[in-house]
Design a protein around this motif. Structure first.
Motif, PDB file in Angstrom:
ATOM      1  N   TYR A 113       0.813  -1.225   0.000  1.00 28.80           N
ATOM      2  CA  TYR A 113       0.000   0.000   0.000  1.00 28.80           C
ATOM      3  C   TYR A 113       0.848   1.277   0.000  1.00 28.80           C
ATOM      4  O   TYR A 113       0.637   2.147  -0.854  1.00 28.80           O
ATOM      5  N   PRO A 114       1.837   1.411   0.938  1.00 34.18           N
ATOM      6  CA  PRO A 114       2.617   2.654   0.897  1.00 34.18           C
ATOM      7  C   PRO A 114       3.353   2.862  -0.428  1.00 34.18           C
ATOM      8  O   PRO A 114       3.411   3.970  -0.939  1.00 34.18           O
ATOM      9  N   GLN A 115       3.880   1.767  -0.993  1.00 36.67           N
ATOM     10  CA  GLN A 115       4.599   1.896  -2.269  1.00 36.67           C
ATOM     11  C   GLN A 115       3.650   2.295  -3.396  1.00 36.67           C
ATOM     12  O   GLN A 115       3.965   3.173  -4.206  1.00 36.67           O
ATOM     13  N   ALA A 116       2.483   1.646  -3.446  1.00 42.36           N
ATOM     14  CA  ALA A 116       1.526   1.960  -4.508  1.00 42.36           C
ATOM     15  C   ALA A 116       1.108   3.420  -4.410  1.00 42.36           C
ATOM     16  O   ALA A 116       1.027   4.132  -5.413  1.00 42.36           O
ATOM     17  N   MET A 117       0.857   3.892  -3.189  1.00 45.23           N
ATOM     18  CA  MET A 117       0.456   5.282  -3.009  1.00 45.23           C
ATOM     19  C   MET A 117       1.573   6.222  -3.441  1.00 45.23           C
ATOM     20  O   MET A 117       1.370   7.182  -4.159  1.00 45.23           O
ATOM     21  N   ARG A 118       2.789   5.921  -2.982  1.00 43.47           N
ATOM     22  CA  ARG A 118       3.904   6.841  -3.177  1.00 43.47           C
ATOM     23  C   ARG A 118       4.323   6.930  -4.649  1.00 43.47           C
ATOM     24  O   ARG A 118       4.600   8.010  -5.153  1.00 43.47           O
ATOM     25  N   PHE A 119       4.340   5.789  -5.339  1.00 41.17           N
ATOM     26  CA  PHE A 119       4.904   5.801  -6.690  1.00 41.17           C
ATOM     27  C   PHE A 119       3.852   5.880  -7.784  1.00 41.17           C
ATOM     28  O   PHE A 119       4.127   6.379  -8.870  1.00 41.17           O
ATOM     29  N   ILE A 120       2.668   5.349  -7.518  1.00 45.62           N
ATOM     30  CA  ILE A 120       1.684   5.234  -8.594  1.00 45.62           C
ATOM     31  C   ILE A 120       0.500   6.170  -8.388  1.00 45.62           C
ATOM     32  O   ILE A 120       0.185   6.985  -9.251  1.00 45.62           O
ATOM     33  N   ILE A 121      -0.143   6.051  -7.234  1.00 44.31           N
ATOM     34  CA  ILE A 121      -1.428   6.723  -7.069  1.00 44.31           C
ATOM     35  C   ILE A 121      -1.262   8.216  -6.799  1.00 44.31           C
ATOM     36  O   ILE A 121      -1.801   9.057  -7.522  1.00 44.31           O
ATOM     37  N   LEU A 122      -0.482   8.561  -5.759  1.00 46.68           N
ATOM     38  CA  LEU A 122      -0.399   9.971  -5.390  1.00 46.68           C
ATOM     39  C   LEU A 122       0.228  10.849  -6.474  1.00 46.68           C
ATOM     40  O   LEU A 122      -0.267  11.946  -6.724  1.00 46.68           O
ATOM     41  N   PRO A 123       1.319  10.420  -7.138  1.00 43.79           N
ATOM     42  CA  PRO A 123       1.854  11.299  -8.184  1.00 43.79           C
ATOM     43  C   PRO A 123       0.805  11.677  -9.222  1.00 43.79           C
ATOM     44  O   PRO A 123       0.749  12.822  -9.663  1.00 43.79           O
ATOM     45  N   GLN A 124      -0.047  10.724  -9.577  1.00 48.59           N
ATOM     46  CA  GLN A 124      -1.070  11.028 -10.573  1.00 48.59           C
ATOM     47  C   GLN A 124      -2.220  11.820  -9.973  1.00 48.59           C
ATOM     48  O   GLN A 124      -2.711  12.772 -10.580  1.00 48.59           O
ATOM     49  N   ALA A 125      -2.649  11.427  -8.765  1.00 45.96           N
ATOM     50  CA  ALA A 125      -3.786  12.118  -8.142  1.00 45.96           C
ATOM     51  C   ALA A 125      -3.411  13.564  -7.830  1.00 45.96           C
ATOM     52  O   ALA A 125      -4.205  14.483  -8.045  1.00 45.96           O
ATOM     53  N   LEU A 126      -2.179  13.775  -7.344  1.00 46.28           N
ATOM     54  CA  LEU A 126      -1.772  15.141  -7.008  1.00 46.28           C
ATOM     55  C   LEU A 126      -1.667  15.991  -8.262  1.00 46.28           C
ATOM     56  O   LEU A 126      -1.997  17.167  -8.259  1.00 46.28           O
ATOM     57  N   LYS A 127      -1.201  15.374  -9.359  1.00 49.88           N
ATOM     58  CA  LYS A 127      -1.099  16.123 -10.610  1.00 49.88           C
ATOM     59  C   LYS A 127      -2.482  16.602 -11.048  1.00 49.88           C
ATOM     60  O   LYS A 127      -2.650  17.751 -11.416  1.00 49.88           O
ATOM     61  N   ILE A 128      -3.466  15.714 -10.937  1.00 47.01           N
ATOM     62  CA  ILE A 128      -4.828  16.110 -11.297  1.00 47.01           C
ATOM     63  C   ILE A 128      -5.324  17.202 -10.359  1.00 47.01           C
ATOM     64  O   ILE A 128      -6.073  18.088 -10.745  1.00 47.01           O
ATOM     65  N   SER A 129      -4.857  17.149  -9.093  1.00 49.10           N
ATOM     66  CA  SER A 129      -5.388  18.058  -8.076  1.00 49.10           C
ATOM     67  C   SER A 129      -4.696  19.417  -8.055  1.00 49.10           C
ATOM     68  O   SER A 129      -5.096  20.270  -7.272  1.00 49.10           O
ATOM     69  N   ILE A 130      -3.660  19.602  -8.889  1.00 48.05           N
ATOM     70  CA  ILE A 130      -2.887  20.853  -8.789  1.00 48.05           C
ATOM     71  C   ILE A 130      -3.772  22.106  -8.836  1.00 48.05           C
ATOM     72  O   ILE A 130      -3.674  22.953  -7.943  1.00 48.05           O
ATOM     73  N   PRO A 131      -4.686  22.243  -9.818  1.00 48.09           N
ATOM     74  CA  PRO A 131      -5.475  23.482  -9.838  1.00 48.09           C
ATOM     75  C   PRO A 131      -6.275  23.687  -8.551  1.00 48.09           C
ATOM     76  O   PRO A 131      -6.347  24.803  -8.030  1.00 48.09           O
TER      77      PRO A 131
END
Lengths: 261, 427
Positions: free
Chosen positions: B333-351
């Motif tokens: 879970y921590p690896q999936a969040m750190r490398f896969i999920i959060l980088p993409q989710a945060l990118k979408i969330s930038i605005p």
């Protein structure tokens, strides 16, 4: 459906099936809520087998292979992969997942990482390999699927067939003993289907244990040593491909084959 | 039926396009005068722009910068149009640092601001060498010491506590995440407890940097300090809340949902009143929590609830296949969040995150209602109330607006650059 022809016939000489059990499924049942998706599944897969699972949509074939690396949980019965039983114990689940590769219908590459990073991420962090070693092997597998020159591009820049071959390479980088394919060619154009199937044939020729959910009956005839037909969450018929296609026993199978061939 | 066959006898030479279809003429025709109504609107708009500029420009350029009171401004201007900008030059220090920060110590917040640029650079521009992040890690403690002064033991103890927590977490989290996290927290408290004694014992009469109380901070410096601190704290907290809200553990999920919904249902200003007045009732009589810290906690909690919802939107936008692909490769879970999920989710969330960050920065002016003298507090209080500058509204509030606009526009431009930089899908 089986319009794809292969340029050369698959070399079956190396596709040896051993006595060693790779996957053992005993009396497995699964429900989505109250809907009974998989009913009394019994299946033993030996090391080196190439099994094609066919059936109409909604028959539970995808769910079955997704249970094998616990993307879906089963509620009854046992699934034992390479001697490890899948239970709610996350350690077992992670162990099985690192030994079982999976290829999805929609590729599911990581769009924010380059092709090479897609292939090296899991080896570096799950198998704890040094970066250099992981990259060397990733390049080896990318060469094998014939797209080493795309290593530094992003998945969005590749065609569907190329993306699916990357997805296969990404799974292979984890050195799996078993590969699961969940309709790997269903989202592809005909030309691209061929390049992906050829990659899969090569993999079979190297003796990989494979379970493929697919509608490509040409692939089944060429490569599989066993075809399983599922309907309504049950295994209706299984046999060697030649027998299965030429001499189907159950009425349901005959109907299905008459519709797709 | 007519004869359909045709054979070209000579090829046509290349020709320049008509004069009305190239360059500035074409641009004017398509953008300003494409139809009669549009042409009329263009002319009307130019007239309005002329009226505004004709009013503002003489006020701006005819302004007075060197007098020492509003009445002197009026004498100099002799009834001409012109702003009384002398208030900005005369009260510059008050606008920027507040009216109680010791004048001879202005170099300390200045230095902290310069160092902030170096600390923020590797976070904002990730092409810079990663080693610079080490400076970012120690910057908060340096900045605290520079702005507040006092015994150096305090920031050192705080740093050692956090470092200890990090080391314990690194040591144990690989095998057991919960053990690592709890052990880290325990280690930090033990180190802080010991450190607290040592600092008390070694406290000298004359510390290296003269201590400055939180009450003495003010001006735009206070806005910047609150803005930077709260934004950098609320993003990680918001991520944690968003992930907690998606958790399959009912307790964690429940706590996160209640927290987010409660905070979003309460105006920031009431939270600030709670921070300034009511929190004292909840502590033992002799215990005090610094006012600045209380305000930081409240603003951080407030904006982290909003950021959590923005990030939840980003998480929901990711296809389920991304989670499945990460799972099927054996990432935990921590690896999936750190490398896969959060980088993409945060990118979408930038605005959305930038939206919250800009709003937060502007909301720091609300601290003026709990009698902290930030930029707006300084203008409304000491400056406008003074005999010399009573009545200079436009110049002062215009200046405040300009400062906030520069910072917020900068944040917005940075976020757009970041979105372009992170774009990999080549749509």
């Amino acid at each position: 459906m089986s319009s794809i022809t292969f340029d050369h016939h698959a070399d079956r000489s190396k596709m040896a099936v051993s006595d060693e059990v790779a996957i053992e499924i005993r009396n497995m049942n699964k429900w989505y809520g109250s809907f009974h998706v998989l009913r009394d599944i019994d299946l033993t897969v030996y090391q080196g087998e190439r099994i094609v699972i066919a059936g109409p949509s909604g028959s539970g074939k995808s769910t079955l292979i997704r249970c094998i690396n616990r993307l879906e949980e089963h509620q009854e019965g046992q699934i034992i992969v390479d001697g490890t039983e899948l239970t709610s114990d996350l350690k077992n689940v992670d162990k099985v997942r690192s030994e079982v590769g999976m290829v999805f219908q929609h590729f599911n590459l990581f769009p924010h990482l380059t092709i090479l990073e897609n292939c090296t991420l899991a080896p570096i962090w799950v198998r704890k390999e040094p970066k250099k070693e992981a990259e060397e092997r990733a390049m080896h597998f990318l060469e094998k699927v014939k797209i080493p020159e795309q290593a530094h591009k992003y998945p969005g820049m590749l065609s569907g067939g190329q993306q699916q071959r990357v997805a296969i390479a990404r799974s292979l980088c984890m050195m799996p003993r078993i590969m699961l394919f969940d309709e790997p060619t269903s989202a592809l154009d005909p030309e691209m289907i061929k390049e992906v199937l050829e990659t899969m044939v090569e993999l079979a020729e190297e003796g990989m244990t494979m379970l493929c959910v697919t509608h490509e009956m040409g692939f089944a005839k060429e490569v599989a040593n066993r075809v399983i037909f599922m309907d309504a969450g049950q295994i209706v018929e299984q046999n060697e491909p030649e027998e299965f296609f030429n001499n189907p026993q159950s009425e349901r199978t005959k109907l299905f084959l008459s519709q797709i061939l | 039926m007519a004869d359909l066959s045709f054979v070209r006898s000579e090829m046509l030479p290349e020709r320049a396009p008509p004069a009305t279809e190239v360059g500035i003429v074409k641009w004017l025709r398509t953008n300003l005068f494409s139809t009669w109504p549009n042409a009329l609107l263009t002319i009307a708009a130019f007239y309005v722009i002329y009226l505004v500029l004709a009013g503002v420009l003489p006020w701006l350029f005819g302004g007075v910068w060197t007098t020492s009171s509003l009445s002197e401004c009026r004498e100099v201007l002799q009834g001409d149009v012109g702003g009384c900008f002398s208030v900005l030059t005369e009260r510059w220090n008050q606008l920027i640092y507040g009216f109680k920060y010791p004048t001879e110590l202005y170099w300390r917040p200045n230095l902290a601001l310069v160092l902030l640029a170096f600390a923020a650079a590797p976070v904002l521009f990730f092409d810079l060498p990663r080693k610079l992040l080490l400076f970012t890690a120690i910057y908060p403690f340096i900045a605290y010491w520079l702005v507040w002064g006092g015994p150096i033991g305090v920031p050192v103890t705080a740093f050692v506590g956090i470092l200890g927590a990090y080391l314990v977490f690194e040591r144990f989290s690989a095998s057991n995440f919960a053990l690592g996290a709890l052990g880290g927290v325990a280690a930090a408290f033990v180190l802080w407890f010991i450190g607290g004694y040592l600092v008390d014992m070694m406290a000298s009469e004359n510390p290296l940097l003269t201590p400055v109380a939180s009450r003495d901070l003010g001006g735009f410096m206070l806005n910047l300090m609150l803005g930077v601190t709260c934004v950098s704290l609320s993003i990680p907290l918001g991520i944690a809340l968003a992930l907690g809200r998606q958790s399959s553990m009912p307790l964690i999920k429940g706590v996160c949902v209640i927290f987010i919904e409660f905070i979003r249902g309460v105006p920031l200003i009431t939270l600030l009143f709670v921070a300034s007045v009511m929190l004292a009732y909840f502590f033992p009589p002799d215990a005090t929590v610094d006012l600045f810290l209380r305000v930081v906690i409240m603003i951080t909690l407030f904006s982290s609830a909003y950021i959590a919802e923005v990030i939840r939107g980003g998480l929901a936008a990711l296809p389920k296949g991304q989670y499945e692909a990460a799972d099927s490769l054996g990432l935990d879970y921590p690896q999936a969040m750190r490398f896969i999920i959060l980088p993409q989710a945060l990118k979408i969330s930038i605005p959305g995150i930038v939206n919250v960050a800009v709003g937060l920065f502007k909301d720091t002016t609300l601290v003026s209602v709990i009698s902290m003298f930030d930029l707006v507090g300084m203008i409304r209080g000491p400056i406008l109330a003074s005999q010399e500058w009573n009545g200079v509204y436009w110049e002062l509030l215009g200046f405040a607006a300009l400062l906030f606009f520069v910072v917020c526009y900068g944040i917005s431009q940075y976020s757009q650059w970041l979105e372009r930089r992170l774009r990999t899908d080549h749509r």
